[in-house]
Design a protein around this motif. Structure first.
Motif, mmCIF file in Angstrom:
data_model
loop_
_atom_site.group_PDB
_atom_site.id
_atom_site.type_symbol
_atom_site.label_atom_id
_atom_site.label_comp_id
_atom_site.label_asym_id
_atom_site.label_seq_id
_atom_site.Cartn_x
_atom_site.Cartn_y
_atom_site.Cartn_z
ATOM 1 N N GLY A 10 0.563 -1.720 0.215
ATOM 2 C CA GLY A 10 -0.106 -0.149 0.041
ATOM 3 C C GLY A 10 0.966 1.286 -0.199
ATOM 4 O O GLY A 10 2.114 1.280 -0.162
ATOM 5 N N GLN A 13 -1.116 7.604 0.744
ATOM 6 C CA GLN A 13 -1.714 7.705 0.063
ATOM 7 C C GLN A 13 -2.887 7.278 -0.359
ATOM 8 O O GLN A 13 -2.984 5.855 -0.381
ATOM 9 C CB GLN A 13 -1.291 8.664 -0.844
ATOM 10 C CG GLN A 13 -2.120 9.951 -1.483
ATOM 11 C CD GLN A 13 -1.693 10.188 -2.995
ATOM 12 O OE1 GLN A 13 -0.057 11.123 -3.088
ATOM 13 N NE2 GLN A 13 -2.464 10.703 -4.372
ATOM 14 N N ILE A 14 -4.308 7.537 0.071
ATOM 15 C CA ILE A 14 -5.382 6.668 -0.634
ATOM 16 C C ILE A 14 -5.668 6.602 -2.358
ATOM 17 O O ILE A 14 -5.054 7.493 -2.785
ATOM 18 C CB ILE A 14 -6.611 7.327 -0.212
ATOM 19 C CG1 ILE A 14 -6.709 6.815 1.878
ATOM 20 C CG2 ILE A 14 -8.189 6.508 -0.107
ATOM 21 C CD1 ILE A 14 -7.705 7.221 2.558
ATOM 22 N N CYS A 15 -5.362 5.580 -2.588
ATOM 23 C CA CYS A 15 -6.038 5.146 -4.289
ATOM 24 C C CYS A 15 -6.911 5.977 -4.373
ATOM 25 O O CYS A 15 -8.095 6.589 -3.975
ATOM 26 C CB CYS A 15 -5.954 3.902 -4.737
ATOM 27 S SG CYS A 15 -6.825 2.776 -4.563
ATOM 28 N N CYS A 18 -10.221 5.054 -4.395
ATOM 29 C CA CYS A 18 -10.454 4.643 -3.052
ATOM 30 C C CYS A 18 -11.239 5.324 -2.122
ATOM 31 O O CYS A 18 -10.904 5.525 -1.051
ATOM 32 C CB CYS A 18 -9.550 3.918 -2.453
ATOM 33 S SG CYS A 18 -8.975 2.123 -3.378
ATOM 34 N N ALA A 21 -11.907 5.547 1.732
ATOM 35 C CA ALA A 21 -11.759 4.475 2.536
ATOM 36 C C ALA A 21 -9.886 4.445 2.993
ATOM 37 O O ALA A 21 -9.713 5.373 3.224
ATOM 38 C CB ALA A 21 -11.215 2.934 1.425
ATOM 39 N N SER A 23 -6.707 4.334 5.043
ATOM 40 C CA SER A 23 -5.388 4.261 4.408
ATOM 41 C C SER A 23 -5.007 3.045 4.622
ATOM 42 O O SER A 23 -5.253 2.076 5.114
ATOM 43 C CB SER A 23 -4.724 5.171 5.248
ATOM 44 O OG SER A 23 -3.917 4.046 6.275
ATOM 45 N N SER A 24 -4.286 2.545 3.399
ATOM 46 C CA SER A 24 -3.467 0.899 3.635
ATOM 47 C C SER A 24 -2.697 0.853 5.049
ATOM 48 O O SER A 24 -2.667 -0.269 5.647
ATOM 49 C CB SER A 24 -2.301 1.285 2.131
ATOM 50 O OG SER A 24 -2.433 1.554 1.458
ATOM 51 N N THR A 27 -6.169 -0.060 6.821
ATOM 52 C CA THR A 27 -6.366 -1.433 6.402
ATOM 53 C C THR A 27 -4.785 -2.916 7.450
ATOM 54 O O THR A 27 -5.493 -3.606 7.923
ATOM 55 C CB THR A 27 -5.846 -1.786 5.364
ATOM 56 O OG1 THR A 27 -6.948 -0.283 4.967
ATOM 57 C CG2 THR A 27 -6.599 -2.843 5.060
#
Length: 109
Positions: A10, A13-15, A18, A21, A23-24, A27
């Protein structure tokens, strides 16, 4: 006892696809907490791979290149060498892979 590696690829920065959602990294931490509530975690190790950092390991380097080439959604979750989630992971899919690899579930009290 199972010897399982759960890997999350991940970025901070959030994709773009997404929005909304977690953040990686969030998650990654959420998965660890969820798994610890259901399983004996002695047989599992976790690794987080930042796709924007340079990779020393050839396997990770090759997969990070694939993420960018194919515009994959992240975070991407692997149980050992099996991709179980792209984008928002579903616990059911992660648990299924852990069960298939023989990770011991905690006894319900």
């Amino acid at each position: 006892m199972a010897n399982i590696t759960l890997t999350v690829y991940g970025a901070e920065q959030i994709c773009a696809s997404c929005v909304g959602a977690p953040s990686s990294k969030d998650t990654y931490e959420w998965l660890q907490a969820a798994i610890a509530r259901k399983y004996d975690t002695n047989g599992i190790s976790y690794q987080y791979i930042d796709i924007n950092a340079s990779q020393e390991d050839e396997k990770h380097k090759a997969f990070v290149e694939r993420i960018f080439e194919e515009d994959l959604f992240y975070p991407i979750v692997f149980v050992d060498d099996e991709m179980v989630a792209e984008g928002m992971p579903k616990l059911k899919n992660v648990y299924k892979e852990l069960d298939e690899r023989g990770l011991t579930q905690l006894q319900e009290s």
